[in-house]
Design a protein around this motif. Structure first.
Motif, PDB file in Angstrom:
ATOM      1  N   ALA A 198      37.245   9.164  39.516  1.00 55.70           N
ATOM      2  CA  ALA A 198      38.139   8.094  38.840  1.00 55.70           C
ATOM      3  C   ALA A 198      39.385   7.770  40.009  1.00 55.70           C
ATOM      4  O   ALA A 198      39.588   6.618  40.965  1.00 55.70           O
ATOM      5  CB  ALA A 198      38.935   8.245  37.528  1.00 55.70           C
ATOM      6  N   THR A 199      40.356   8.511  41.175  1.00 56.54           N
ATOM      7  CA  THR A 199      41.256   8.692  41.656  1.00 56.54           C
ATOM      8  C   THR A 199      40.382   8.160  43.486  1.00 56.54           C
ATOM      9  O   THR A 199      40.801   7.670  43.985  1.00 56.54           O
ATOM     10  CB  THR A 199      42.152  10.204  41.590  1.00 56.54           C
ATOM     11  OG1 THR A 199      40.760  10.843  41.937  1.00 56.54           O
ATOM     12  CG2 THR A 199      43.045   9.549  40.897  1.00 56.54           C
ATOM     13  N   THR A 200      39.204   8.558  43.287  1.00 60.17           N
ATOM     14  CA  THR A 200      38.430   8.752  44.778  1.00 60.17           C
ATOM     15  C   THR A 200      37.770   6.726  44.715  1.00 60.17           C
ATOM     16  O   THR A 200      37.839   6.609  45.522  1.00 60.17           O
ATOM     17  CB  THR A 200      36.844   9.381  44.945  1.00 60.17           C
ATOM     18  OG1 THR A 200      37.938  11.228  44.484  1.00 60.17           O
ATOM     19  CG2 THR A 200      36.645   9.193  45.916  1.00 60.17           C
ATOM     20  N   ASP A 229      37.834  -1.512  41.319  1.00 56.05           N
ATOM     21  CA  ASP A 229      38.208  -1.472  40.444  1.00 56.05           C
ATOM     22  C   ASP A 229      38.335  -0.755  39.148  1.00 56.05           C
ATOM     23  O   ASP A 229      37.721  -0.606  38.995  1.00 56.05           O
ATOM     24  CB  ASP A 229      38.676  -3.312  39.847  1.00 56.05           C
ATOM     25  CG  ASP A 229      39.165  -3.039  38.565  1.00 56.05           C
ATOM     26  OD1 ASP A 229      40.114  -2.497  38.100  1.00 56.05           O
ATOM     27  OD2 ASP A 229      39.198  -4.529  38.156  1.00 56.05           O
ATOM     28  N   VAL A 230      38.521   0.561  38.302  1.00 52.25           N
ATOM     29  CA  VAL A 230      38.695   1.663  37.850  1.00 52.25           C
ATOM     30  C   VAL A 230      38.785   1.304  36.022  1.00 52.25           C
ATOM     31  O   VAL A 230      40.107   1.627  36.720  1.00 52.25           O
ATOM     32  CB  VAL A 230      38.399   2.717  38.531  1.00 52.25           C
ATOM     33  CG1 VAL A 230      38.471   3.698  38.009  1.00 52.25           C
ATOM     34  CG2 VAL A 230      38.484   3.068  40.079  1.00 52.25           C
ATOM     35  N   GLU A 277      34.781  -4.597  43.536  1.00 54.26           N
ATOM     36  CA  GLU A 277      33.894  -4.022  42.780  1.00 54.26           C
ATOM     37  C   GLU A 277      35.029  -3.573  41.888  1.00 54.26           C
ATOM     38  O   GLU A 277      35.780  -2.883  41.562  1.00 54.26           O
ATOM     39  CB  GLU A 277      33.431  -3.296  44.035  1.00 54.26           C
ATOM     40  CG  GLU A 277      31.992  -4.071  44.436  1.00 54.26           C
ATOM     41  CD  GLU A 277      31.466  -3.082  45.227  1.00 54.26           C
ATOM     42  OE1 GLU A 277      30.303  -2.267  44.784  1.00 54.26           O
ATOM     43  OE2 GLU A 277      31.420  -2.688  46.583  1.00 54.26           O
ATOM     44  N   LYS A 278      33.866  -2.990  40.727  1.00 50.14           N
ATOM     45  CA  LYS A 278      34.383  -2.277  39.716  1.00 50.14           C
ATOM     46  C   LYS A 278      33.740  -0.840  39.066  1.00 50.14           C
ATOM     47  O   LYS A 278      32.341  -0.833  39.783  1.00 50.14           O
ATOM     48  CB  LYS A 278      33.967  -3.328  38.194  1.00 50.14           C
ATOM     49  CG  LYS A 278      35.077  -4.302  38.492  1.00 50.14           C
ATOM     50  CD  LYS A 278      35.128  -4.865  36.897  1.00 50.14           C
ATOM     51  CE  LYS A 278      35.852  -5.990  36.760  1.00 50.14           C
ATOM     52  NZ  LYS A 278      35.377  -7.294  37.645  1.00 50.14           N
ATOM     53  N   SER A 327      31.234  -4.726  28.487  1.00 47.66           N
ATOM     54  CA  SER A 327      31.209  -5.357  29.320  1.00 47.66           C
ATOM     55  C   SER A 327      31.608  -5.228  30.295  1.00 47.66           C
ATOM     56  O   SER A 327      31.197  -5.365  31.938  1.00 47.66           O
ATOM     57  CB  SER A 327      32.307  -6.271  28.669  1.00 47.66           C
ATOM     58  OG  SER A 327      32.235  -7.337  27.572  1.00 47.66           O
ATOM     59  N   LEU A 328      32.684  -3.721  30.856  1.00 48.82           N
ATOM     60  CA  LEU A 328      33.228  -3.394  31.665  1.00 48.82           C
ATOM     61  C   LEU A 328      32.139  -3.331  33.003  1.00 48.82           C
ATOM     62  O   LEU A 328      31.748  -3.222  33.690  1.00 48.82           O
ATOM     63  CB  LEU A 328      34.041  -2.405  31.655  1.00 48.82           C
ATOM     64  CG  LEU A 328      35.393  -3.045  31.525  1.00 48.82           C
ATOM     65  CD1 LEU A 328      36.689  -1.736  30.742  1.00 48.82           C
ATOM     66  CD2 LEU A 328      36.061  -3.761  32.474  1.00 48.82           C
ATOM     67  N   MET A 329      30.923  -2.127  31.697  1.00 49.07           N
ATOM     68  CA  MET A 329      30.075  -1.842  32.263  1.00 49.07           C
ATOM     69  C   MET A 329      29.142  -2.596  33.150  1.00 49.07           C
ATOM     70  O   MET A 329      28.657  -2.591  34.361  1.00 49.07           O
ATOM     71  CB  MET A 329      29.407  -0.603  31.708  1.00 49.07           C
ATOM     72  CG  MET A 329      30.146   0.806  30.933  1.00 49.07           C
ATOM     73  SD  MET A 329      28.915   1.626  30.565  1.00 49.07           S
ATOM     74  CE  MET A 329      29.204   1.377  29.117  1.00 49.07           C
TER      75      MET A 329
END
Lengths: 73, 174
Positions: B40-42, B49-50, B19-20, B163-165
């Motif tokens: 981001a870290t959480t 996949d951040v 999951e992104k 694309s990522l979103m």
């Protein structure tokens, strides 16, 4: 007594979740990890994280204002 | 036909799509950089996949503390002087008081053991968060890779961000 203990006392959000996540990544299947935290937000955050990740909390208790979570991988 | 579908399913089972999560970091304010890196870290702790896409003033978070004056154009040079950048020189969006606000905020954070922006940035890298600078705003501000900290992904543009979103289950603009 858990196989691995993670001390997150004194640390604020998001560190308890990051610490338990790092410890769980290192643990092998079947091992238990105990997290000790003083951040009150952990009471909500740790069970939420564990449920999402599919880890079960074997035991959870509070002693001297510290929150203990024993989680099995 | 049927066998083809079955084999695709089998492949999907063996390599499940991670999951992104995508965060667009468009601000260089301390009070925006902090939640960007906390989330981001959480997200990484949740096995996501951040990717954090840094654009406009968000780029200041990624500048080296010793970046100095950057750019060719006098306006780029002036910008780099006014917006010194680096994660250690971020300003508060309100109550900045010429640096007094951030100084007090960082002091309080230290007293209460809240991880600093620098610590979270290092943690993000350790946890595999992709830190992606925006090429267009780097060009606009006259920033080169030498002005930026190490450990960043290749720079990219709005197309890559979209694309990522499109693929991500969580997309945030902070």
């Amino acid at each position: 007594m858990a196989d691995i203990t993670v001390d997150a006392r004194g640390l604020q959000c998001p560190m308890p979740v990051l610490k338990i996540s790092q410890a769980m990544n290192k643990a092998t299947a079947g091992q238990t990890v105990e997290l000790v935290a003083s951040d009150r937000g952990s009471l909500s955050d740790i069970p939420a994280w564990a449920a999402d990740m599919g880890h079960s909390i074997k035991e959870q208790f509070e002693s001297d204002g510290e929150y203990h979570f024993i989680i099995e991988k | 036909m049927t066998t083809e579908v079955r084999s695709e399913e089998a492949v999907a089972e063996v390599t499940p799509q991670q999951e992104k999560m995508v965060i667009i970091a468009a601000s260089g304010d301390l009070d925006k950089a902090w939640p960007v890196l906390i989330l981001a870290t959480t997200g990484a702790a949740y096995g996501l996949d951040v990717t954090v896409f840094f654009t406009f003033w968000g780029l200041t978070i990624l500048k080296r503390p010793d970046a100095g004056i950057s750019g060719e154009d006098w306006r780029q040079k002036m910008l780099s002087v006014f917006a010194k950048g680096s994660s250690d020189h971020l300003k508060l969006s309100t109550l900045n008081f010429a640096g007094m606000g951030p100084w007090m905020m960082k002091g309080l954070a230290e007293d209460q053991n809240v991880a600093s922006v620098q610590e979270l940035l290092e943690l993000a890298k350790d946890m595999g968060v992709t830190l992606m600078p925006c090429q267009m705003t780097m060009d606009l501000m006259g920033l080169s890779r030498d002005d930026m900290i190490d450990g960043l992904a290749e720079s990219a543009g709005a197309g890559s961000a979209i694309s990522l979103m499109k693929e991500a289950s969580i997309s945030l603009f902070i």
